[in-house]
Design a protein around this motif. Structure first.
Motif, PDB file in Angstrom:
ATOM      1  N   UNK A  34       0.822  -1.208   0.000  1.00  0.00           N
ATOM      2  CA  UNK A  34       0.000   0.000   0.000  1.00  0.00           C
ATOM      3  C   UNK A  34       0.858   1.261   0.000  1.00  0.00           C
ATOM      4  N   UNK A  35       1.945   1.260   0.766  1.00  0.00           N
ATOM      5  CA  UNK A  35       2.857   2.416   0.784  1.00  0.00           C
ATOM      6  C   UNK A  35       3.485   2.631  -0.593  1.00  0.00           C
ATOM      7  N   UNK A  36       3.856   1.550  -1.248  1.00  0.00           N
ATOM      8  CA  UNK A  36       4.479   1.651  -2.576  1.00  0.00           C
ATOM      9  C   UNK A  36       3.515   2.278  -3.590  1.00  0.00           C
ATOM     10  N   UNK A  37       2.232   2.059  -3.386  1.00  0.00           N
ATOM     11  CA  UNK A  37       1.223   2.607  -4.299  1.00  0.00           C
ATOM     12  C   UNK A  37       0.674   3.945  -3.822  1.00  0.00           C
ATOM     13  N   UNK A  38       1.393   4.597  -2.898  1.00  0.00           N
ATOM     14  CA  UNK A  38       1.084   5.972  -2.536  1.00  0.00           C
ATOM     15  C   UNK A  38       0.127   6.178  -1.377  1.00  0.00           C
ATOM     16  N   UNK A  39      -0.265   5.128  -0.712  1.00  0.00           N
ATOM     17  CA  UNK A  39      -1.212   5.256   0.385  1.00  0.00           C
ATOM     18  C   UNK A  39      -0.487   5.382   1.719  1.00  0.00           C
ATOM     19  N   UNK A  40      -1.145   6.004   2.681  1.00  0.00           N
ATOM     20  CA  UNK A  40      -0.638   6.098   4.043  1.00  0.00           C
ATOM     21  C   UNK A  40      -1.368   5.045   4.871  1.00  0.00           C
ATOM     22  N   UNK A  41      -0.617   4.265   5.653  1.00  0.00           N
ATOM     23  CA  UNK A  41      -1.197   3.162   6.406  1.00  0.00           C
ATOM     24  C   UNK A  41      -1.089   3.424   7.903  1.00  0.00           C
ATOM     25  N   UNK A  42      -2.199   3.214   8.598  1.00  0.00           N
ATOM     26  CA  UNK A  42      -2.228   3.317  10.056  1.00  0.00           C
ATOM     27  C   UNK A  42      -2.766   1.996  10.599  1.00  0.00           C
ATOM     28  N   UNK A  43      -2.008   1.356  11.497  1.00  0.00           N
ATOM     29  CA  UNK A  43      -2.425   0.092  12.086  1.00  0.00           C
ATOM     30  C   UNK A  43      -3.206   0.348  13.370  1.00  0.00           C
ATOM     31  N   UNK A  44      -4.312  -0.368  13.526  1.00  0.00           N
ATOM     32  CA  UNK A  44      -5.159  -0.248  14.713  1.00  0.00           C
ATOM     33  C   UNK A  44      -5.594  -1.648  15.136  1.00  0.00           C
ATOM     34  N   UNK A  45      -5.438  -1.945  16.419  1.00  0.00           N
ATOM     35  CA  UNK A  45      -5.865  -3.247  16.924  1.00  0.00           C
ATOM     36  C   UNK A  45      -7.376  -3.295  17.076  1.00  0.00           C
ATOM     37  N   UNK A  46      -7.945  -4.495  16.853  1.00  0.00           N
ATOM     38  CA  UNK A  46      -9.360  -4.721  17.096  1.00  0.00           C
ATOM     39  C   UNK A  46      -9.503  -6.034  17.856  1.00  0.00           C
ATOM     40  N   UNK A  47     -10.684  -6.314  18.350  1.00  0.00           N
ATOM     41  CA  UNK A  47     -10.929  -7.494  19.181  1.00  0.00           C
ATOM     42  C   UNK A  47     -11.183  -8.775  18.385  1.00  0.00           C
ATOM     43  N   UNK A  48     -11.522  -8.656  17.110  1.00  0.00           N
ATOM     44  CA  UNK A  48     -11.906  -9.824  16.315  1.00  0.00           C
ATOM     45  C   UNK A  48     -10.690 -10.674  15.956  1.00  0.00           C
ATOM     46  N   UNK A  49     -10.712 -11.919  16.378  1.00  0.00           N
ATOM     47  CA  UNK A  49      -9.602 -12.835  16.085  1.00  0.00           C
ATOM     48  C   UNK A  49      -9.472 -13.065  14.576  1.00  0.00           C
ATOM     49  N   UNK A  50      -8.230 -13.220  14.127  1.00  0.00           N
ATOM     50  CA  UNK A  50      -7.903 -13.622  12.745  1.00  0.00           C
ATOM     51  C   UNK A  50      -8.433 -12.667  11.683  1.00  0.00           C
ATOM     52  N   UNK A  51      -8.635 -11.419  12.015  1.00  0.00           N
ATOM     53  CA  UNK A  51      -9.279 -10.486  11.101  1.00  0.00           C
ATOM     54  C   UNK A  51      -8.348  -9.366  10.659  1.00  0.00           C
ATOM     55  N   UNK A  52      -8.457  -9.006   9.394  1.00  0.00           N
ATOM     56  CA  UNK A  52      -7.835  -7.792   8.870  1.00  0.00           C
ATOM     57  C   UNK A  52      -8.919  -7.038   8.116  1.00  0.00           C
ATOM     58  N   UNK A  53      -9.105  -5.773   8.469  1.00  0.00           N
ATOM     59  CA  UNK A  53     -10.094  -4.927   7.809  1.00  0.00           C
ATOM     60  C   UNK A  53      -9.420  -3.643   7.352  1.00  0.00           C
TER      61      UNK A  53
END
Length: 92
Positions: A34-53
């Motif tokens: 995503x960074x290579x394609x010009x986007x800014x990424x912010x990581x945030x933890x969530x409670x849902x196991x095994x999930x990426x949103x």
């Protein structure tokens, strides 16, 4: 639409080596892609196991199982990273 979007990556804990914890090693390729394609990424933890949103402008644009992402790397060979990037580009 957004070429330089701020992408919030919400991720949950997952089991590795018998221990459930929050880890970002499976997110490295996604972040790099995503960074290579010009986007800014912010990581945030969530409670849902095994999930990426991925959230763009408050809208859920992509969701997958964190275990399906490649471990480490730059994301170039991971098909899910391409799908996620396409979803970000199609966001409103």
């Amino acid at each position: 639409m957004p070429e330089n979007a701020k992408v919030i990556v919400r991720y949950g804990p997952y089991r590795a080596c018998g221990v459930v914890d929050y880890r970002t090693s499976r997110l490295e390729g996604l972040q790099a892609f995503l960074n290579k394609h010009g986007h800014t990424v912010e990581l945030t933890k969530c409670e849902d196991w095994n999930t990426v949103e991925l959230m763009v402008n408050g809208q859920l644009v992509y969701k997958c199982d964190i275990n399906n992402l490649d471990y480490g790397g730059d994301g170039e060979l991971d098909e899910l990273c391409r799908e996620a990037s396409d979803a970000v580009l199609k966001a409103f």
